[in-house]
Design a protein around this motif. Structure first.
Motif, PDB file in Angstrom:
ATOM      1  N   GLU A  30       8.885  20.591  16.393  1.00 47.36           N
ATOM      2  CA  GLU A  30      10.094  20.642  17.221  1.00 47.36           C
ATOM      3  C   GLU A  30      10.058  21.814  18.197  1.00 47.36           C
ATOM      4  O   GLU A  30      10.662  21.774  19.257  1.00 47.36           O
ATOM      5  CB  GLU A  30      11.331  20.767  16.337  1.00 47.36           C
ATOM      6  CG  GLU A  30      11.935  19.443  15.940  1.00 47.36           C
ATOM      7  CD  GLU A  30      12.511  18.701  17.130  1.00 47.36           C
ATOM      8  OE1 GLU A  30      12.156  17.527  17.290  1.00 47.36           O
ATOM      9  OE2 GLU A  30      13.294  19.294  17.898  1.00 47.36           O
ATOM     10  N   ARG A 101      17.376  15.170  11.133  1.00 53.35           N
ATOM     11  CA  ARG A 101      16.844  14.244  12.131  1.00 53.35           C
ATOM     12  C   ARG A 101      17.367  14.665  13.502  1.00 53.35           C
ATOM     13  O   ARG A 101      18.460  14.271  13.883  1.00 53.35           O
ATOM     14  CB  ARG A 101      17.330  12.825  11.860  1.00 53.35           C
ATOM     15  CG  ARG A 101      17.043  12.327  10.455  1.00 53.35           C
ATOM     16  CD  ARG A 101      15.898  11.348  10.462  1.00 53.35           C
ATOM     17  NE  ARG A 101      15.959  10.327   9.440  1.00 53.35           N
ATOM     18  CZ  ARG A 101      15.945  10.540   8.147  1.00 53.35           C
ATOM     19  NH1 ARG A 101      16.074  11.755   7.679  1.00 53.35           N
ATOM     20  NH2 ARG A 101      15.842   9.541   7.330  1.00 53.35           N
ATOM     21  N   ASN A 103      16.694  13.621  16.323  1.00 57.41           N
ATOM     22  CA  ASN A 103      16.968  12.412  17.096  1.00 57.41           C
ATOM     23  C   ASN A 103      18.380  11.901  16.860  1.00 57.41           C
ATOM     24  O   ASN A 103      19.061  11.493  17.776  1.00 57.41           O
ATOM     25  CB  ASN A 103      15.983  11.303  16.704  1.00 57.41           C
ATOM     26  CG  ASN A 103      14.836  11.225  17.683  1.00 57.41           C
ATOM     27  OD1 ASN A 103      14.885  11.876  18.723  1.00 57.41           O
ATOM     28  ND2 ASN A 103      13.841  10.468  17.355  1.00 57.41           N
ATOM     29  N   GLU A 106      20.965  13.760  18.742  1.00 59.31           N
ATOM     30  CA  GLU A 106      21.081  13.346  20.138  1.00 59.31           C
ATOM     31  C   GLU A 106      21.851  12.043  20.257  1.00 59.31           C
ATOM     32  O   GLU A 106      22.662  11.864  21.167  1.00 59.31           O
ATOM     33  CB  GLU A 106      19.689  13.193  20.758  1.00 59.31           C
ATOM     34  CG  GLU A 106      18.997  14.538  20.903  1.00 59.31           C
ATOM     35  CD  GLU A 106      17.629  14.377  21.508  1.00 59.31           C
ATOM     36  OE1 GLU A 106      17.257  13.252  21.879  1.00 59.31           O
ATOM     37  OE2 GLU A 106      16.923  15.397  21.618  1.00 59.31           O
ATOM     38  N   PRO A 111      22.145  14.105  24.322  1.00 59.98           N
ATOM     39  CA  PRO A 111      20.912  14.859  24.465  1.00 59.98           C
ATOM     40  C   PRO A 111      21.114  16.351  24.688  1.00 59.98           C
ATOM     41  O   PRO A 111      20.480  17.154  24.063  1.00 59.98           O
ATOM     42  CB  PRO A 111      20.242  14.221  25.684  1.00 59.98           C
ATOM     43  CG  PRO A 111      20.785  12.829  25.714  1.00 59.98           C
ATOM     44  CD  PRO A 111      22.198  12.948  25.202  1.00 59.98           C
TER      45      PRO A 111
END
Length: 114
Positions: A30, A101, A103, A106, A111
Motif C-alpha cells: 500500500e 480492505r 478498496n 474507497e 477515492p
DNA sequence: CTGATGACTATAG
DNA sequence: CCTATAGCCATCA
C-alpha cells in the motif's frame, strides 16, 4: 531524505480503521514499497513514543502478533486490538474477517474526496 | 568490506 | 501442523 519510506509507512498505517488489521506485506504494498515487509516492522519500531500511528493494527501474514511473545508491546497490541473488537482465536486473528480492505474504504467513502 | 539479525512473506515438501 | 529455502534490505558488530 532517507525517511521517505518510513513516513509513507506511517501514513499508510494511519489509514487503517479501528477494528481492522493489516499485514506487514500489505502495508508495504500500500505504501508503494513492494515486498519490503521488513521495512514496515523497522519503521514501526522507530515510531516516537507518543505517536498517534495505530501500530497495533499491523500483524503478520498469519494473523499473529509479530512482537516477542510476552513482551509489554505484545500485550499492549493485543489489548488495544481487543478493545477495538478484534477477536483472537488461538492467538490468531481471522484475517478473512478483520483484514483492512483499502478498496472497500474507497467504495464506501470515495477515492479521495473525503 | 563481510556476516548476522530482524515487529516479514511466499513457496515447496 | 512442521521445516527448509529464497527474496527482501536497513542496521549493527
Amino acid at each position: 531524505m532517507a525517511n521517505d519510506a518510513r513516513d509513507k509507512i506511517w501514513r499508510t498505517v494511519g489509514r487503517i480503521p479501528p477494528g481492522a488489521v493489516a499485514t506487514y506485506g500489505q502495508v508495504a504494498k500500500e505504501s508503494g514499497l513492494g515486498r519490503r515487509a521488513r521495512m514496515v516492522g523497522r519503521a514501526l519500531r522507530a515510531l516516537p513514543k507518543g505517536s498517534d500511528v495505530p501500530w497495533h493494527r499491523v500483524v503478520n501474514a498469519r494473523g499473529e502478533i509479530s512482537l516477542p511473545a510476552g513482551s509489554d508491546s505484545a500485550r499492549e497490541q493485543r489489548n488495544r486490538l481487543q478493545e477495538e473488537g478484534v477477536e483472537f482465536r488461538g492467538g490468531r486473528i481471522d484475517l478473512a474477517r478483520f483484514r483492512w480492505r483499502p478498496n472497500l474504504d474507497e467504495l464506501l467513502w470515495g477515492p479521495a474526496d473525503g
